[in-house]
Design an enzyme around this catalytic site. Structure first.
Site, PDB file in Angstrom:
ATOM      1  N   ASN A 168       0.779  -1.284  -0.064  1.00 18.37           N
ATOM      2  CA  ASN A 168       0.003   0.208   0.054  1.00 18.37           C
ATOM      3  C   ASN A 168       0.739   1.384   0.005  1.00 18.37           C
ATOM      4  O   ASN A 168       0.353   1.932  -0.701  1.00 18.37           O
ATOM      5  CB  ASN A 168      -1.083  -0.082   1.165  1.00 18.37           C
ATOM      6  N   GLY A 177       2.492  -6.010   7.104  1.00 26.93           N
ATOM      7  CA  GLY A 177       1.499  -7.081   6.172  1.00 26.93           C
ATOM      8  C   GLY A 177       0.385  -7.375   6.874  1.00 26.93           C
ATOM      9  O   GLY A 177       0.103  -6.868   8.181  1.00 26.93           O
ATOM     10  N   SER A 178      -0.143  -8.329   6.420  1.00 24.59           N
ATOM     11  CA  SER A 178      -1.447  -8.825   6.876  1.00 24.59           C
ATOM     12  C   SER A 178      -1.109  -9.766   8.167  1.00 24.59           C
ATOM     13  O   SER A 178       0.027 -10.103   8.319  1.00 24.59           O
ATOM     14  CB  SER A 178      -2.050  -9.988   5.995  1.00 24.59           C
ATOM     15  N   GLY A 203       2.133 -12.283   8.889  1.00 22.73           N
ATOM     16  CA  GLY A 203       2.960 -11.902  10.012  1.00 22.73           C
ATOM     17  C   GLY A 203       3.019 -13.068  10.884  1.00 22.73           C
ATOM     18  O   GLY A 203       4.260 -13.387  11.443  1.00 22.73           O
ATOM     19  N   GLU A 217       4.081  -5.118  12.083  1.00 25.59           N
ATOM     20  CA  GLU A 217       3.102  -4.154  11.891  1.00 25.59           C
ATOM     21  C   GLU A 217       2.118  -4.856  11.186  1.00 25.59           C
ATOM     22  O   GLU A 217       2.190  -4.982   9.973  1.00 25.59           O
ATOM     23  CB  GLU A 217       3.639  -2.972  11.232  1.00 25.59           C
ATOM     24  N   CYS A 224      -3.306   0.746   6.803  1.00 23.28           N
ATOM     25  CA  CYS A 224      -3.513   0.123   7.774  1.00 23.28           C
ATOM     26  C   CYS A 224      -4.459   0.619   9.023  1.00 23.28           C
ATOM     27  O   CYS A 224      -5.085   0.003   9.812  1.00 23.28           O
ATOM     28  CB  CYS A 224      -2.166  -0.486   8.529  1.00 23.28           C
ATOM     29  N   GLU A 249     -10.772  -7.232   8.247  1.00 27.45           N
ATOM     30  CA  GLU A 249     -10.343  -5.916   7.630  1.00 27.45           C
ATOM     31  C   GLU A 249     -10.556  -5.979   6.253  1.00 27.45           C
ATOM     32  O   GLU A 249     -10.256  -7.062   5.565  1.00 27.45           O
ATOM     33  CB  GLU A 249      -8.785  -5.770   7.786  1.00 27.45           C
TER      34      GLU A 249
HETATM   35  P1  NAD Z   1       0.514  -9.431   3.010  1.00 24.90           P
HETATM   36  O1  NAD Z   1       0.922 -10.121   4.410  1.00 24.90           O
HETATM   37  O2  NAD Z   1      -0.067 -10.345   2.047  1.00 24.90           O
HETATM   38  O3  NAD Z   1       2.182  -9.264   2.282  1.00 24.90           O
HETATM   39  C1  NAD Z   1       3.089  -8.315   3.021  1.00 24.90           C
HETATM   40  C2  NAD Z   1       4.431  -8.870   2.590  1.00 24.90           C
HETATM   41  O4  NAD Z   1       4.812 -10.090   2.962  1.00 24.90           O
HETATM   42  C3  NAD Z   1       4.659  -9.012   0.954  1.00 24.90           C
HETATM   43  O5  NAD Z   1       5.886  -8.586   0.454  1.00 24.90           O
HETATM   44  C4  NAD Z   1       4.460 -10.642   0.847  1.00 24.90           C
HETATM   45  O6  NAD Z   1       5.281 -10.802  -0.194  1.00 24.90           O
HETATM   46  C5  NAD Z   1       5.363 -11.065   2.404  1.00 24.90           C
HETATM   47  N1  NAD Z   1       4.731 -12.137   2.640  1.00 24.90           N
HETATM   48  C6  NAD Z   1       3.468 -12.959   2.698  1.00 24.90           C
HETATM   49  N2  NAD Z   1       3.838 -14.156   3.134  1.00 24.90           N
HETATM   50  C7  NAD Z   1       5.136 -14.341   3.587  1.00 24.90           C
HETATM   51  C8  NAD Z   1       5.568 -15.395   4.064  1.00 24.90           C
HETATM   52  N3  NAD Z   1       5.027 -16.403   4.462  1.00 24.90           N
HETATM   53  N4  NAD Z   1       6.961 -15.135   4.649  1.00 24.90           N
HETATM   54  C9  NAD Z   1       7.779 -14.003   3.937  1.00 24.90           C
HETATM   55  N5  NAD Z   1       7.013 -13.198   3.631  1.00 24.90           N
HETATM   56  C10 NAD Z   1       5.630 -13.089   3.351  1.00 24.90           C
HETATM   57  O7  NAD Z   1      -0.019  -8.128   2.982  1.00 24.90           O
HETATM   58  P2  NAD Z   1      -0.199  -7.170   1.930  1.00 24.90           P
HETATM   59  O8  NAD Z   1      -1.534  -7.636   1.304  1.00 24.90           O
HETATM   60  O9  NAD Z   1       0.951  -6.984   1.108  1.00 24.90           O
HETATM   61  O10 NAD Z   1      -0.506  -5.665   2.713  1.00 24.90           O
HETATM   62  C11 NAD Z   1      -1.946  -5.306   3.266  1.00 24.90           C
HETATM   63  C12 NAD Z   1      -1.551  -5.497   4.675  1.00 24.90           C
HETATM   64  O11 NAD Z   1      -0.796  -5.003   5.418  1.00 24.90           O
HETATM   65  C13 NAD Z   1      -2.926  -5.175   5.574  1.00 24.90           C
HETATM   66  O12 NAD Z   1      -3.322  -6.327   6.461  1.00 24.90           O
HETATM   67  C14 NAD Z   1      -2.533  -4.004   6.162  1.00 24.90           C
HETATM   68  O13 NAD Z   1      -3.354  -3.579   7.160  1.00 24.90           O
HETATM   69  C15 NAD Z   1      -1.112  -4.388   6.536  1.00 24.90           C
HETATM   70  N6  NAD Z   1      -0.505  -3.110   6.799  1.00 24.90           N
HETATM   71  C16 NAD Z   1      -0.088  -2.820   8.054  1.00 24.90           C
HETATM   72  C17 NAD Z   1       0.569  -1.413   8.305  1.00 24.90           C
HETATM   73  C18 NAD Z   1       1.035  -1.227   9.773  1.00 24.90           C
HETATM   74  O14 NAD Z   1       1.749  -0.304  10.010  1.00 24.90           O
HETATM   75  N7  NAD Z   1       0.316  -1.739  10.714  1.00 24.90           N
HETATM   76  C19 NAD Z   1       0.986  -0.835   7.423  1.00 24.90           C
HETATM   77  C20 NAD Z   1       0.596  -0.949   5.972  1.00 24.90           C
HETATM   78  C21 NAD Z   1      -0.058  -2.147   5.754  1.00 24.90           C
END
Ligand code: NAD
Length: 498
Positions: free
Chosen positions: A163, A239-240, A244, A261, A295, A394
């Site tokens: 994002n 990420g999600s 995480g 995060e 997020c 979410e």
């Molecule tokens: P995602 O978890 O699908 O992916 C995030 C990153 O993690 C990507 O680079 C992905 O390739 C990597 N990834 C996924 N699975 C992995 C694994 N098993 N091992 C290692 N890396 C892995 O999330 P997304 O769809 O890219 O982002 C959206 C999410 O991020 C939403 O839930 C949002 O709330 C969250 N987010 C949180 C914050 C915060 O500061 N808390 C900020 C921005 C986004």
């Protein structure tokens, strides 16, 4: 670097390859295609890296940590390099804008806003590096003095979502580098272009080879290979919550600490004594800016029953008036979803909310339907109850769930009725009520009569399923440092068996 001219002159998909040891590495495939979500057409392709490239990048970072001057240099020397990077970003941030707009469809106005301030995150970390020094400890043991020294971890793996790729990377990279670590970054497979462009810029600005490496590809492939690598010493992930959890499990197997995060389902609590205009501005910014793909999106509107009709009417008027369009057009106020998969997820969650009985006041799937790209406009549901999926999960889109309350206790109970705890908002003209409710909301950040700001000086992060650890703030650098205690005798050691 891409320029606005590049976009109009060259419509062919560009190829982007990993950046390791100070250079883009040759790549012949396999590739992952990246769509421009505002047109649903492929605009770039990135390398689908695997175990081998993960190892190459980690070895590069490890070598730079072991052999290079980076980790050994004092904080002031690293701060000087980060300052040069900040100066380069001030001069050249415009070069990075198009890649991010085309990768994730975020409006150019917002990307410009984020990028024109990118330098500040690096300056803030540089300042912390300059002020890093051993801290004397006042131990009660006679004849010794003790000091806490700060040690970098070594190789840090930084995994980012789609994002806000470069801003979120800065929150990790700046303090990690300031602390003396070396980094392997893994951007989202949906939005890798700006991170690759940034790595080149950072190298040109003086970041030594191997100190920042970028590999691209899928999370469960190259992402897991990075996290599980035996030389990885620390992982920072945004990420999600599902991603995480997997990352934390893999890191735990190597005893690498993680900072997570994660997602949110943040509540905006609106009391009848609020200023309706400022409240609606805050609620609109919380859920409709960045197309709701933030997020901290304030996605649950918990409004006192006596003022609901007025607030919802104002919200509908504002939401209906937002201009949907091309993210490259500065006049656009609502652009596309970040990618096709996300478009399908958001659309399905809107359909599910209807099926579960929520009342759809504004349907963003319908308003975006006649566009070629992945458009979902502002969406508002009334009568959402805590048993509904829309309340609990979410969406990460411009979908607002409205419910009402009668008492302050009810409002707090509803706000806290979530597995997440990332952010929250309170709107009231009663300062003591604002402070009381902010204190009672179980979240890492709560805004009163305001929403959504971030600043280098204020920590952010979640509680419950929104994650753990904090980014930004006065102690940001400490998340990337370990404490080492050094005890020094100042008097002869007495005989232990007198
Ligand atoms: P995602 O978890 O699908 O992916 C995030 C990153 O993690 C990507 O680079 C992905 O390739 C990597 N990834 C996924 N699975 C992995 C694994 N098993 N091992 C290692 N890396 C892995 O999330 P997304 O769809 O890219 O982002 C959206 C999410 O991020 C939403 O839930 C949002 O709330 C969250 N987010 C949180 C914050 C915060 O500061 N808390 C900020 C921005 C986004």
């Amino acid at each position: 670097m891409m320029t606005p001219a590049h976009r109009s002159e060259n419509r062919q998909a560009i190829s982007l390859t990993p950046f390791v040891s100070g250079a883009s590495i040759p790549w012949s495939g396999p590739w992952i295609e990246s769509e421009d979500p505002s047109t649903a057409s492929v605009w770039s392709r990135i390398a689908r890296c695997g175990q081998e490239q993960a190892d190459e990048a980690i070895q590069s970072a490890h070598l730079a940590f072991q052999a290079g001057p980076w980790a050994e240099a004092d904080g002031a020397a690293r701060a000087d390099v980060l300052e040069r990077l900040a100066v380069a970003l001030e001069a050249r941030w415009e070069e990075l804008v198009e890649a991010e707009v085309r990768d994730n469809g975020k409006r150019i106005t917002e990307v410009r806003g984020q990028f024109s301030g990118l330098h500040s995150w690096y300056r803030h970390a540089a300042e912390q590096a300059r002020n890093l020094r051993p801290e004397p400890q006042h131990v009660a043991v006679p004849g010794v003095s003790a000091e806490s020294h700060w040690l970098p971890y070594g190789v840090v793996v930084a995994i980012t979502p789609w994002n806000s790729p470069l801003m979120i990377l800065a929150w990790k990279l700046a303090p990690a580098l300031a602390a003396g670590n070396t980094v392997v970054a893994k951007p989202s497979e949906m939005t890798s272009a700006s991170t690759l462009e940034f790595a080149k810029l950072a190298h040109e600005a003086g970041l030594p080879s191997g100190v920042l490496n970028v590999v691209t590809g899928l999370g469960h492939e190259v992402g897991e290979a990075l996290v599980g690598h035996p030389l990885t010493r620390k992982v920072t992930f945004t990420g999600s919550d599902i991603g995480g959890r997997k990352v934390a499990e893999a890191a735990a197997r190597c005893v690498a600490p993680t900072t997570l995060e994660l997602g949110g389902k943040s509540a905006q609590v609106v009391f009848a004594d609020c200023d309706p205009e400022t409240t609606v501005n805050g609620v609109v910014s919380g859920i409709f800016l960045s197309n709701g793909q933030t997020c901290v999106a304030g996605s649950r509107l918990i409004v006192e029953a006596s003022i609901k009709e007025e607030i919802v009417a104002r919200l509908l008027q504002r939401a209906r008036g937002l201009r949907m369009g091309d993210p490259m057009d500065p006049a656009t106020q609502v652009s596309s979803r970040a990618n096709g998969a996300h478009y399908r997820k958001v659309s399905a969650m809107i359909a599910q909310a209807r099926d579960e009985g929520a009342q759809c006041l504004l349907d963003g799937v319908a308003t975006g339907a006649d566009r070629q790209g992945y458009y979902v406009g502002p969406t508002i549901f009334d009568g959402v109850t805590p048993d509904m999926t829309l309340w609990r999960e979410e969406v990460f889109g411009p979908v607002l769930a409205v419910t009402t309350f009668e008492t302050e206790q009810d409002a707090i109970r509803l706000a806290n009725d979530s597995i997440y705890g990332l952010a929250g908002g309170v709107w009231t003209s009663d300062a003591s009520k604002g402070a009381r409710v902010a204190g009672a909301i179980n979240a890492g950040t709560v805004y009163v009569n305001h929403y959504r700001s971030v600043d280098p000086s204020s920590p952010i992060g979640g509680i419950k399923r929104s994650g753990y650890g904090r980014e930004l703030g006065p102690a940001a650098i400490k998340d990337f440092l370990q404490v080492k205690s050094i005890w020094t005798g100042t008097a002869p050691v007495p005989d232990p068996f007198p």
